[in-house]
Enzyme design. Structure first.
Site, PDB file in Angstrom:
ATOM      1  N   LYS A  12       0.930  -0.903   0.195  1.00 26.22           N
ATOM      2  CA  LYS A  12       0.099  -0.049  -0.420  1.00 26.22           C
ATOM      3  C   LYS A  12       0.904   1.534  -0.129  1.00 26.22           C
ATOM      4  O   LYS A  12       1.097   1.727  -1.118  1.00 26.22           O
ATOM      5  CB  LYS A  12      -1.520   0.153   1.447  1.00 26.22           C
ATOM      6  CG  LYS A  12      -1.992  -0.648   1.121  1.00 26.22           C
ATOM      7  CD  LYS A  12      -2.897  -1.018   2.010  1.00 26.22           C
ATOM      8  CE  LYS A  12      -3.810  -2.553   1.963  1.00 26.22           C
ATOM      9  NZ  LYS A  12      -4.568  -3.087   2.940  1.00 26.22           N
ATOM     10  N   GLN A  57      -5.235  -2.161   9.330  1.00 25.07           N
ATOM     11  CA  GLN A  57      -4.633  -3.499   8.644  1.00 25.07           C
ATOM     12  C   GLN A  57      -5.344  -4.257   9.850  1.00 25.07           C
ATOM     13  O   GLN A  57      -5.090  -4.107  10.392  1.00 25.07           O
ATOM     14  CB  GLN A  57      -3.510  -3.578   8.758  1.00 25.07           C
ATOM     15  CG  GLN A  57      -3.407  -4.823   7.943  1.00 25.07           C
ATOM     16  CD  GLN A  57      -3.673  -4.470   6.165  1.00 25.07           C
ATOM     17  OE1 GLN A  57      -3.836  -3.980   5.509  1.00 25.07           O
ATOM     18  NE2 GLN A  57      -4.588  -5.602   5.969  1.00 25.07           N
ATOM     19  N   ASP A  65     -10.993   2.340   3.647  1.00 25.91           N
ATOM     20  CA  ASP A  65     -11.674   0.934   3.736  1.00 25.91           C
ATOM     21  C   ASP A  65     -13.582   0.600   3.333  1.00 25.91           C
ATOM     22  O   ASP A  65     -13.122   0.013   2.765  1.00 25.91           O
ATOM     23  CB  ASP A  65     -11.126  -0.164   4.557  1.00 25.91           C
ATOM     24  CG  ASP A  65     -10.430  -0.806   4.533  1.00 25.91           C
ATOM     25  OD1 ASP A  65      -9.701  -1.072   3.033  1.00 25.91           O
ATOM     26  OD2 ASP A  65      -9.257  -1.233   5.371  1.00 25.91           O
TER      27      ASP A  65
END
Ligand code: NAD
Length: 284
Positions: free
Chosen positions: A53, A97, A120
């Site tokens: 990322k 995460q 997200d």
């Protein structure tokens, strides 16, 4: 192989060029998109995802900020960090995460992220907005699947879509996105009786199960579109999807491979969402 291969790597590369162009335009207006990624603990797979990322942010001209916290960090400390990032004008996207250590409540963490920076697309507000067809940050893997189909020119309206898997991050939201585009959607899961009965009727099958080679040719109708979300290792340790590619690709009309199918789209849509959040910050 008779099926047309849906090349996620190529489609992702095309989308990334478009995103990089828009990042340049935004920078001229004084805003550089910034993504903060919080990594708790030392999970190897998570570390690899986070590194990818960061790398992609750099390639597209965005800023990335990695915050590493110890495995035994107190939940309050993590929540405080998120609140700090919510108020940081240089940060447009916040990603924690997953998975998190057991002592931290995932839902609490997700709900602490500002819905305006929830790139997200996991915050209940964004999920609710998605369900009601309003503008929202869409979860990256489901969103990436919809872009793959759009770019391939596959019509969705009126199609029967069977989603195998009902997780909050893939199965449930992808079915909703298909419904939003006027498909008829069936969800199948671990308690479904006679899975094949359902999948064999599908014009489009989405496999998000997490079992190597689970979907075989006799699950599929001739000419169906098959989207393989799975990331698994087979007995030989080789990366493979949920779909038995060799035989299904002889029967399907379109198919995504693993790797180079859905995978590259997930990070791409994360970058897209971060860009979108940065663009929206200009209006606030
Ligand atoms: P999950 O474990 O949360 O959910 C799996 C789903 O499969 C469950 O809803 C379960 O009901 C269903 N299932 C299990 N056994 C079944 C059976 N016998 N018949 C029918 N359904 C069954 O997994 P997830 O997070 O949704 O991920 C699914 C897969 O996709 C995994 O391999 C994961 O690594 C992969 N994944 C890939 C990406 C990507 O970017 N390509 C992103 C997220 C997840």
């Amino acid at each position: 192989m008779t099926a047309v291969l849906i090349n996620g790597k190529e489609i992702a590369a095309k989308k990334r060029i478009e995103i990089a162009e828009k990042v340049k335009d935004l920078k001229k207006k004084g805003v550089t998109p910034g993504l903060a990624v919080i990594l708790v603990g030392n999970n190897d797979a998570s570390r690899t995802y986070v590194r990818n990322k960061e790398k992609t942010c750099q390639e597209l001209g965005m800023n990335s900020l990695l915050i590493e916290l110890d495995e035994d960090v107190a939940e309050d400390k993590l929540l405080d960090k998120i609140l700090e990032l919510n108020n940081d004008p240089a940060i447009h996207g916040i990603l924690v995460q997953l998975p998190l250590p057991n002592h931290i409540k995932e839902s609490k963490v997700i709900e602490t992220i500002s819905p305006l920076k929830d790139v997200d697309g996991f915050h209940p507000i964004n999920i609710g907005r998605m369900m009601t067809g309003q503008d929202a940050f869409l979860p990256c893997t489901p969103y990436g699947i919809m872009v793959l189909l759009e770019e391939t020119g596959i019509n969705i309206e009126g199609k029967h879509v069977v989603v195998v898997g009902r997780s909050n991050i893939v199965g449930k939201p992808v079915g909703q996105l298909f419904l939003n585009q006027n498909a008829t959607v069936t969800y199948c899961h671990s308690r479904t009786k006679d899975l094949k009965l359902h999948t064999k009727q599908a014009d489009i099958v989405v496999a998000a199960v997490g079992i190597a080679n689970f979907i075989t040719a006799d699950h599929i109708k001739e000419g169906a579109v098959v989207i393989d979300v799975g990331i698994n290792r087979n007995e030989a340790g080789k990366l493979c999807g949920d779909v038995k590619f060799d035989e299904v690709s002889e029967k399907a009309g379109y198919i995504t491979p693993v790797p180079k199918g859905v995978g590259p789209m997930t990070i791409t849509m994360l970058m897209y969402n971060t860009l979108k959040s940065a663009s929206q910050s200009l209006d606030r």
